[in-house]
Design a protein around this motif. Structure first.
Motif, PDB file in Angstrom:
ATOM      1  N   THR A 129      31.127  28.590  86.900  1.00 17.61           N
ATOM      2  CA  THR A 129      30.620  28.834  85.554  1.00 17.61           C
ATOM      3  C   THR A 129      31.753  29.142  84.578  1.00 17.61           C
ATOM      4  N   SER A 130      32.710  29.950  85.002  1.00 18.12           N
ATOM      5  CA  SER A 130      33.808  30.325  84.107  1.00 18.12           C
ATOM      6  C   SER A 130      34.664  29.119  83.738  1.00 18.12           C
ATOM      7  N   GLU A 131      34.850  28.195  84.683  1.00 17.33           N
ATOM      8  CA  GLU A 131      35.684  27.017  84.423  1.00 17.33           C
ATOM      9  C   GLU A 131      35.005  26.083  83.424  1.00 17.33           C
ATOM     10  N   LEU A 132      33.706  25.874  83.604  1.00 17.55           N
ATOM     11  CA  LEU A 132      32.998  24.991  82.689  1.00 17.55           C
ATOM     12  C   LEU A 132      32.902  25.624  81.301  1.00 17.55           C
ATOM     13  N   GLN A 133      32.679  26.933  81.262  1.00 16.12           N
ATOM     14  CA  GLN A 133      32.620  27.604  79.967  1.00 16.12           C
ATOM     15  C   GLN A 133      33.955  27.518  79.240  1.00 16.12           C
ATOM     16  N   LYS A 134      35.052  27.604  79.989  1.00 11.32           N
ATOM     17  CA  LYS A 134      36.373  27.498  79.367  1.00 11.32           C
ATOM     18  C   LYS A 134      36.562  26.117  78.742  1.00 11.32           C
ATOM     19  N   ILE A 135      36.091  25.080  79.430  1.00 11.35           N
ATOM     20  CA  ILE A 135      36.181  23.728  78.873  1.00 11.35           C
ATOM     21  C   ILE A 135      35.398  23.648  77.566  1.00 11.35           C
ATOM     22  N   LEU A 136      34.192  24.201  77.563  1.00 11.12           N
ATOM     23  CA  LEU A 136      33.364  24.163  76.353  1.00 11.12           C
ATOM     24  C   LEU A 136      34.005  24.965  75.225  1.00 11.12           C
ATOM     25  N   ASP A 137      34.606  26.097  75.579  1.00  7.28           N
ATOM     26  CA  ASP A 137      35.264  26.913  74.562  1.00  7.28           C
ATOM     27  C   ASP A 137      36.503  26.209  74.009  1.00  7.28           C
ATOM     28  N   ASP A 138      37.309  25.648  74.916  1.00 10.72           N
ATOM     29  CA  ASP A 138      38.559  25.010  74.502  1.00 10.72           C
ATOM     30  C   ASP A 138      38.318  23.761  73.663  1.00 10.72           C
ATOM     31  N   THR A 139      37.247  23.049  73.969  1.00  8.97           N
ATOM     32  CA  THR A 139      36.965  21.804  73.253  1.00  8.97           C
ATOM     33  C   THR A 139      36.084  22.017  72.032  1.00  8.97           C
ATOM     34  N   GLY A 140      35.505  23.203  71.911  1.00  9.56           N
ATOM     35  CA  GLY A 140      34.586  23.450  70.818  1.00  9.56           C
ATOM     36  C   GLY A 140      33.315  22.629  70.913  1.00  9.56           C
ATOM     37  N   GLY A 141      33.017  22.104  72.105  1.00  6.73           N
ATOM     38  CA  GLY A 141      31.817  21.298  72.298  1.00  6.73           C
ATOM     39  C   GLY A 141      31.954  19.859  71.846  1.00  6.73           C
ATOM     40  N   ASP A 142      33.187  19.420  71.551  1.00  8.36           N
ATOM     41  CA  ASP A 142      33.398  18.026  71.187  1.00  8.36           C
ATOM     42  C   ASP A 142      33.110  17.140  72.400  1.00  8.36           C
ATOM     43  N   ALA A 143      32.156  16.232  72.266  1.00  5.14           N
ATOM     44  CA  ALA A 143      31.680  15.453  73.409  1.00  5.14           C
ATOM     45  C   ALA A 143      32.784  14.644  74.052  1.00  5.14           C
ATOM     46  N   HIS A 144      33.644  14.041  73.251  1.00  6.86           N
ATOM     47  CA  HIS A 144      34.712  13.213  73.809  1.00  6.86           C
ATOM     48  C   HIS A 144      35.759  14.072  74.521  1.00  6.86           C
ATOM     49  N   ALA A 145      36.042  15.247  73.964  1.00 10.91           N
ATOM     50  CA  ALA A 145      37.007  16.138  74.595  1.00 10.91           C
ATOM     51  C   ALA A 145      36.458  16.700  75.907  1.00 10.91           C
ATOM     52  N   VAL A 146      35.160  17.010  75.939  1.00 10.90           N
ATOM     53  CA  VAL A 146      34.546  17.486  77.176  1.00 10.90           C
ATOM     54  C   VAL A 146      34.599  16.387  78.235  1.00 10.90           C
ATOM     55  N   ALA A 147      34.279  15.163  77.853  1.00 11.89           N
ATOM     56  CA  ALA A 147      34.332  14.044  78.791  1.00 11.89           C
ATOM     57  C   ALA A 147      35.737  13.872  79.330  1.00 11.89           C
ATOM     58  N   ASP A 148      36.730  13.975  78.471  1.00 12.01           N
ATOM     59  CA  ASP A 148      38.115  13.822  78.897  1.00 12.01           C
ATOM     60  C   ASP A 148      38.501  14.909  79.893  1.00 12.01           C
ATOM     61  N   ALA A 149      38.077  16.147  79.621  1.00  8.67           N
ATOM     62  CA  ALA A 149      38.397  17.250  80.523  1.00  8.67           C
ATOM     63  C   ALA A 149      37.753  17.076  81.888  1.00  8.67           C
ATOM     64  N   LEU A 150      36.603  16.408  81.919  1.00 10.40           N
ATOM     65  CA  LEU A 150      35.893  16.180  83.181  1.00 10.40           C
ATOM     66  C   LEU A 150      36.290  14.855  83.828  1.00 10.40           C
ATOM     67  N   GLY A 151      37.219  14.134  83.188  1.00  2.00           N
ATOM     68  CA  GLY A 151      37.713  12.890  83.772  1.00  2.00           C
ATOM     69  C   GLY A 151      36.726  11.751  83.728  1.00  2.00           C
ATOM     70  N   ILE A 152      35.856  11.740  82.713  1.00  2.00           N
ATOM     71  CA  ILE A 152      34.877  10.664  82.584  1.00  2.00           C
ATOM     72  C   ILE A 152      35.083   9.952  81.258  1.00  2.00           C
ATOM     73  N   ASP A 153      34.500   8.766  81.139  1.00  2.00           N
ATOM     74  CA  ASP A 153      34.693   7.944  79.955  1.00  2.00           C
ATOM     75  C   ASP A 153      34.130   8.624  78.712  1.00  2.00           C
ATOM     76  N   ALA A 154      34.789   8.406  77.582  1.00  2.00           N
ATOM     77  CA  ALA A 154      34.354   9.013  76.328  1.00  2.00           C
ATOM     78  C   ALA A 154      32.933   8.613  75.973  1.00  2.00           C
ATOM     79  N   LYS A 155      32.481   7.466  76.477  1.00  2.00           N
ATOM     80  CA  LYS A 155      31.143   6.972  76.158  1.00  2.00           C
ATOM     81  C   LYS A 155      30.051   7.648  76.987  1.00  2.00           C
ATOM     82  N   TYR A 156      30.441   8.482  77.934  1.00  2.00           N
ATOM     83  CA  TYR A 156      29.489   9.028  78.904  1.00  2.00           C
ATOM     84  C   TYR A 156      28.320   9.739  78.244  1.00  2.00           C
ATOM     85  N   PHE A 157      28.571  10.507  77.200  1.00  2.00           N
ATOM     86  CA  PHE A 157      27.511  11.294  76.569  1.00  2.00           C
ATOM     87  C   PHE A 157      26.756  10.527  75.486  1.00  2.00           C
TER      88      PHE A 157
END
Length: 245
Positions: A129-157
């Motif tokens: 939970t802490s790791e995923l929350q850090k990604i959301l905090d660091d990216t500000g919820g930007d969908a493309h940035a979250v996808a990049d952090a998770l190693g998935i295509d920007a189009k995923y969301f």
């Protein structure tokens, strides 16, 4: 004539890499191949350096096993060995301890409320939970940035994986520590494992992951719910998640 980068940097790195156990070199290559986020200083150095492999995983591969990372992946879905056959018990314990405060996963809302929080094999991948929350905090919820952090295509969301279409509705589900039934490292045989799966319990971007079991009553495909559609009985707590562009 002075020494160039080949003499000063690349050759020592190559010699050091030659002395590494084969599993470290193979893991390094796998993380470079699958990862979308790479630290590049010079092109030549990046090709030789294994910095994308999480430090813990470097030392976690058993020295008394015949399994190599390539062997594990190449065994194919359904035939891969259990992680304990090639990873140290201490490594596995330390990895799973990262989930002591719970686990979380992002779901597409439509899929979650059609199929439930588990896959066909009544299990689901999740992150600390802490790791995923850090990604959301660091990216500000930007969908493309979250996808990049998770190693998935920007189009995923995006709807239909089309950058020209809006984002899908998503939500996050938090699983409390007592809900982490049969918490374990992924074997790569799970129905949710895709072609980017790597042995060792990490995404290609270095984010730790694990698998938990989900009750059969919380996993179904449409009519397989048999009329017992009751999200209130599912493990985990739903939270809204407003990704944006």
């Amino acid at each position: 004539m002075g020494k160039g980068i080949g003499d000063a940097v690349i050759r020592p790195l190559k010699n050091a890499l030659d002395d590494m156990p084969v599993h470290v070199r193979q893991l390094s290559e796998m993380f470079r191949k699958h990862g979308q986020k790479q630290n590049r200083n010079t092109d030549g150095v990046t090709d030789l350096d294994g910095t994308n492999v999480p430090d813990a995983l470097r030392d976690g591969w058993r020295r008394d096993t015949d399994w190599t990372p390539n062997d594990v992946v190449d065994a194919g879905w359904g035939d891969r060995p259990q992680p304990g056959e090639y990873l140290d018990a201490d490594y596995i314990d330390q990895h799973l301890a990262r989930f002591d405060d719970g686990a979380s996963r992002i779901y597409f809302s439509d899929a979650l409320h059609t199929y439930g929080p588990g896959q066909r094999d009544h299990a689901t991948f999740a992150f600390p939970t802490s790791e995923l929350q850090k990604i959301l905090d660091d990216t500000g919820g930007d969908a493309h940035a979250v996808a990049d952090a998770l190693g998935i295509d920007a189009k995923y969301f995006h709807i239909d994986n089309d950058l020209n279409l809006p984002l899908k509705d998503v939500e996050i589900r938090h699983f409390a520590p007592e809900e982490l039934t049969n918490l374990r490292l992924p074997s790569g045989n799970e129905s949710g494992a895709n072609e980017n799966w790597l042995p060792g319990g990490y995404l290609p971007t270095g984010i730790p992951e694990a698998v938990i079991d989900v009750p059969e009553t919380a996993t179904g495909y449409g009519p397989n719910f048999d009329g017992d559609y009751n999200p209130g009985m599912w493990p985990g707590t739903a939270n809204s998640l407003g990704l944006h562009l």
